[in-house]
Design an enzyme around this catalytic site. Structure first.
Site, PDB file in Angstrom:
ATOM      1  N   CYS A   8      34.923  43.956  37.897  1.00 48.39           N
ATOM      2  CA  CYS A   8      34.746  42.546  38.269  1.00 48.39           C
ATOM      3  C   CYS A   8      33.414  42.075  37.703  1.00 48.39           C
ATOM      4  O   CYS A   8      32.784  42.792  36.914  1.00 48.39           O
ATOM      5  CB  CYS A   8      34.850  42.336  39.778  1.00 48.39           C
ATOM      6  SG  CYS A   8      33.534  43.117  40.727  1.00 48.39           S
ATOM      7  N   ASN A  11      30.350  43.894  40.492  1.00 43.39           N
ATOM      8  CA  ASN A  11      30.546  45.261  40.998  1.00 43.39           C
ATOM      9  C   ASN A  11      29.900  45.473  42.374  1.00 43.39           C
ATOM     10  O   ASN A  11      29.469  46.572  42.711  1.00 43.39           O
ATOM     11  CB  ASN A  11      30.054  46.323  39.995  1.00 43.39           C
ATOM     12  CG  ASN A  11      30.516  47.752  40.298  1.00 43.39           C
ATOM     13  OD1 ASN A  11      29.812  48.712  40.026  1.00 43.39           O
ATOM     14  ND2 ASN A  11      31.691  47.924  40.846  1.00 43.39           N
ATOM     15  N   CYS A  13      31.434  43.315  45.086  1.00 43.81           N
ATOM     16  CA  CYS A  13      32.468  42.816  46.014  1.00 43.81           C
ATOM     17  C   CYS A  13      33.855  43.351  45.639  1.00 43.81           C
ATOM     18  O   CYS A  13      34.311  44.355  46.192  1.00 43.81           O
ATOM     19  CB  CYS A  13      32.489  41.283  46.057  1.00 43.81           C
ATOM     20  SG  CYS A  13      30.954  40.549  46.685  1.00 43.81           S
ATOM     21  N   ARG A  14      34.528  42.702  44.693  1.00 44.28           N
ATOM     22  CA  ARG A  14      35.949  42.987  44.477  1.00 44.28           C
ATOM     23  C   ARG A  14      36.229  44.356  43.874  1.00 44.28           C
ATOM     24  O   ARG A  14      37.109  45.087  44.363  1.00 44.28           O
ATOM     25  CB  ARG A  14      36.584  41.898  43.591  1.00 44.28           C
ATOM     26  CG  ARG A  14      36.630  40.546  44.264  1.00 44.28           C
ATOM     27  CD  ARG A  14      36.843  39.442  43.280  1.00 44.28           C
ATOM     28  NE  ARG A  14      35.739  39.341  42.326  1.00 44.28           N
ATOM     29  CZ  ARG A  14      35.691  38.541  41.299  1.00 44.28           C
ATOM     30  NH1 ARG A  14      36.725  37.750  41.047  1.00 44.28           N
ATOM     31  NH2 ARG A  14      34.647  38.508  40.509  1.00 44.28           N
ATOM     32  N   SER A  15      35.517  44.746  42.802  1.00 48.12           N
ATOM     33  CA  SER A  15      35.876  46.026  42.166  1.00 48.12           C
ATOM     34  C   SER A  15      35.501  47.238  43.022  1.00 48.12           C
ATOM     35  O   SER A  15      36.272  48.201  43.077  1.00 48.12           O
ATOM     36  CB  SER A  15      35.345  46.135  40.732  1.00 48.12           C
ATOM     37  OG  SER A  15      33.937  46.125  40.686  1.00 48.12           O
ATOM     38  N   ASP A 123      36.854  35.105  43.876  1.00 50.24           N
ATOM     39  CA  ASP A 123      35.603  35.818  44.117  1.00 50.24           C
ATOM     40  C   ASP A 123      35.062  35.494  45.514  1.00 50.24           C
ATOM     41  O   ASP A 123      34.653  34.354  45.770  1.00 50.24           O
ATOM     42  CB  ASP A 123      34.576  35.422  43.055  1.00 50.24           C
ATOM     43  CG  ASP A 123      33.424  36.405  43.006  1.00 50.24           C
ATOM     44  OD1 ASP A 123      33.186  37.095  44.023  1.00 50.24           O
ATOM     45  OD2 ASP A 123      32.776  36.499  41.960  1.00 50.24           O
TER      46      ASP A 123
HETATM   47  P1  4NP Z   1      32.069  40.462  42.412  1.00 50.67           P
HETATM   48  O1  4NP Z   1      31.264  39.218  43.047  1.00 50.67           O
HETATM   49  O2  4NP Z   1      32.267  40.138  40.955  1.00 50.67           O
HETATM   50  O3  4NP Z   1      33.375  40.465  43.160  1.00 50.67           O
HETATM   51  O4  4NP Z   1      31.231  41.686  42.653  1.00 50.67           O
HETATM   52  C1  4NP Z   1      30.039  38.778  42.521  1.00 50.67           C
HETATM   53  C2  4NP Z   1      28.865  39.355  42.927  1.00 50.67           C
HETATM   54  C3  4NP Z   1      27.648  38.925  42.417  1.00 50.67           C
HETATM   55  C4  4NP Z   1      27.637  37.893  41.492  1.00 50.67           C
HETATM   56  C5  4NP Z   1      28.817  37.318  41.073  1.00 50.67           C
HETATM   57  C6  4NP Z   1      30.018  37.764  41.587  1.00 50.67           C
HETATM   58  N1  4NP Z   1      26.411  37.432  40.973  1.00 50.67           N
HETATM   59  O5  4NP Z   1      26.413  36.468  40.185  1.00 50.67           O
HETATM   60  O6  4NP Z   1      25.347  38.009  41.254  1.00 50.67           O
END
Ligand code: 4NP
Length: 162
Positions: A8, A11, A13-15, A123
């Protein structure tokens, strides 16, 4: 051995949710020894950080403990190492292809492309909706594992060729 990398943007939240949910699922089906499972980011934003606390809480509600995981960025070498590189959403794939330089072995897909309703996983970092993310990821992981079991648990056809 089937090697699966969930990917994702951050890294955190989702992945990592997918990594731990899928690991729990293969353990429950008695298949843990047949898999290598990991997760990575396309961005550098969160490198070294633990799973985002609301995502950790959601996993713990379901008896899953993601402590110890730290975010890392995907590399070109991951493309060689893993059989399946499964993205949370379409724009992750754009970034993954920038890292790998292409997908000649057709290893890159969205996780929910294996479900009956192919779609992105929204997200929760932006939506705050970790319950929907949990449900979508569980649906995708179950559909992907069903697909592998239907195919005879192969690492992208590699075992079949042996
Ligand atoms: P993820 O969510 O892609 O599901 O881990 C996010 C976590 C952090 C950020 C973006 C998405 N960020 O921009 O820091």
């Amino acid at each position: 051995m089937i090697k699966v990398l969930f990917v994702c943007l951050g890294n955190i939240c989702r992945s990592p949710m997918a990594e731990f949910i899928f690991r729990d699922m293969v353990q429950k089906r008695g298949l843990a020894g047949q898999f290598r499972i990991a997760s990575a980011a396309t961005s550098r934003e969160e490198i070294g950080n633990p799973v985002y606390p609301p995502a950790q809480r959601k996993l713990r509600e379901h008896g899953i403990d993601p402590s110890g995981k730290r975010a890392r960025q995907m590399t070109g070498r991951d493309y060689e190492e893993y059989d399946y590189l499964l993205a949370a959403e379409r724009r992750n794939i754009t970034n993954m292809l920038r890292i790998t330089g292409g997908d000649p072995q057709h290893k890159i897909r969205r996780l929910l492309d294996y479900s009956d309703r192919p779609r992105d996983i929204d997200d929760p970092w932006y939506s705050g909706d970790f319950e929907t993310a949990y449900r979508d990821i569980t649906e995708g992981c179950a559909a992907f594992l069903d697909y592998l079991q239907r195919e005879g648990l192969t690492g992208n056809g590699k075992e079949k060729e042996k």
